[in-house]
Design an enzyme around this catalytic site. Structure first.
Site, PDB file in Angstrom:
ATOM      1  N   ARG A 213      28.426  44.491  37.455  1.00 16.99           N
ATOM      2  CA  ARG A 213      27.433  43.927  36.392  1.00 16.99           C
ATOM      3  C   ARG A 213      27.281  45.104  35.564  1.00 16.99           C
ATOM      4  O   ARG A 213      27.307  46.227  35.872  1.00 16.99           O
ATOM      5  CB  ARG A 213      25.967  43.532  37.104  1.00 16.99           C
ATOM      6  N   HIS A 261      34.798  40.036  30.760  1.00 15.89           N
ATOM      7  CA  HIS A 261      34.362  39.651  31.952  1.00 15.89           C
ATOM      8  C   HIS A 261      35.161  38.185  32.643  1.00 15.89           C
ATOM      9  O   HIS A 261      34.561  37.096  32.820  1.00 15.89           O
ATOM     10  CB  HIS A 261      32.848  38.960  31.750  1.00 15.89           C
TER      11      HIS A 261
HETATM   12  C1  OXD Z   1      30.318  35.922  39.203  1.00 19.03           C
HETATM   13  C2  OXD Z   1      30.732  36.659  38.085  1.00 19.03           C
HETATM   14  O1  OXD Z   1      29.010  36.365  39.589  1.00 19.03           O
HETATM   15  O2  OXD Z   1      31.844  35.878  37.286  1.00 19.03           O
HETATM   16  O3  OXD Z   1      31.133  35.207  39.908  1.00 19.03           O
HETATM   17  O4  OXD Z   1      30.234  37.591  37.473  1.00 19.03           O
END
Ligand code: OXD
Length: 298
Positions: A213, A261
């Protein structure tokens, strides 16, 4: 039609699936699927039993303080998601090992200049977060010859991989990691963990990969530590603000690579099988699969 609704309907045509906020009789809803929902909405559903994250992470659900206590939260654990993460992190590690970014940059000036490279067995990769994804990433890197270490909040045993545990062993772990891969869940304990103090504990010329994250990383600290020559660079697939804003220094930093991402994206077709299984379990009061601890945050 949303790919999630399509996949659910294909497997179970009779299921009544609705998309918030449209046409949704609040008291009839018992089971919700969520990804970055508007905070506070779950209070509107008096009979809600369970919320399933549409990905591996649940921080986007747990940050909502208004989810009634009896509502159970689950996440996706899926072979495709796990394999995709392992493939992607291996690609980033190998890209760094062979200096492919530097050759791409050298094309601009038509410069033919070979660089020395290290072999996998001479490099230690430290995996922060030894959950489902971290375990597979650690095993895969070990299988192609890297020395691998891990760090987890509670004791974990992995074959031929030393796993350090908890805050007391964090510095010792960081000191091993020529390449650091962050795969931690985002919790109050892990937010901002990739800060200047910790980045400076990595070996000189270490490389940082964040696929967890954006909030794990203190962005200004990363730039400072790279520019001071301590770190070789970083690959970031997750950012504090997504999409990464125009003009953000990460876009143009020569030693930082950004991807949008995409390390491992949930595939609705394979994930709906466990969602439907959990839907049935929630209706009949059986224990749910892939349940998350609301106190631990993962
Ligand atoms: C997840 C993401 O948590 O794609 O799956 O970040």
């Amino acid at each position: 039609m949303s790919p999630w609704v399509k996949a659910l309907k294909e497997k179970r045509p009779e299921l009544d699936v609705r998309i918030y906020p449209h046409d949704l009789p609040r008291e009839e809803v018992t089971f919700a699927l969520a990804w970055n929902h508007p905070l506070g909405v779950f209070k509107e559903f008096p009979n809600l039993k369970s919320i399933s994250s549409l990905g591996a992470g649940v921080d986007h659900i747990l940050k909502d303080p208004d989810i009634p206590e009896q509502v159970q939260i689950t996440r996706i654990k899926d072979e495709n998601l796990t394999n995709d993460m392992a493939d992607f992190t291996m690609a980033l590690v190998l890209n760094h090992m062979r200096g492919l970014h530097a050759y791409k940059a050298a094309e601009k000036t038509q410069t033919w200049k070979p660089h020395k490279y290290k072999r996998n067995e001479d490099v230690t990769v430290g995996v922060m977060g030894i959950g489902t994804l971290g375990t597979e990433v650690a095993h895969r890197l070990s299988s192609i010859g890297f020395k691998v270490t891990g760090w987890a909040s509670s004791a974990k045993r992995l074959e031929s991989i030393k796993v350090y545990t908890g805050p007391d062993e964090r510095d010792a772990f960081l000191a091993t990691a020529d390449i650091l891969i962050c795969l931690l869940p985002l919790t109050p304990e892990t937010a901002n963990i990739l800060n200047k103090d910790n980045l400076l504990k990595l070996p000189k010329q270490a490389y940082v990969i964040n696929v967890a994250r954006g909030e794990h990383l203190v962005e200004e600290d990363l730039i400072q530590v790279i520019d001071a020559g301590h770190l070789a660079g970083a690959s970031l697939d997750v950012l504090r603000e997504e999409p990464l804003p125009e003009g953000h220094p990460f876009w143009t930093h020569p030693k930082i690579s950004v991807t949008p991402h995409i390390a491992s994206v949930t595939d609705p077709e394979s994930a709906v099988v466990q969602l439907l299984e959990n839907y049935d379990r929630a209706q009949s009061g059986e224990p749910l699969l892939n349940l998350v601890s609301r106190t631990k945050g993962y």
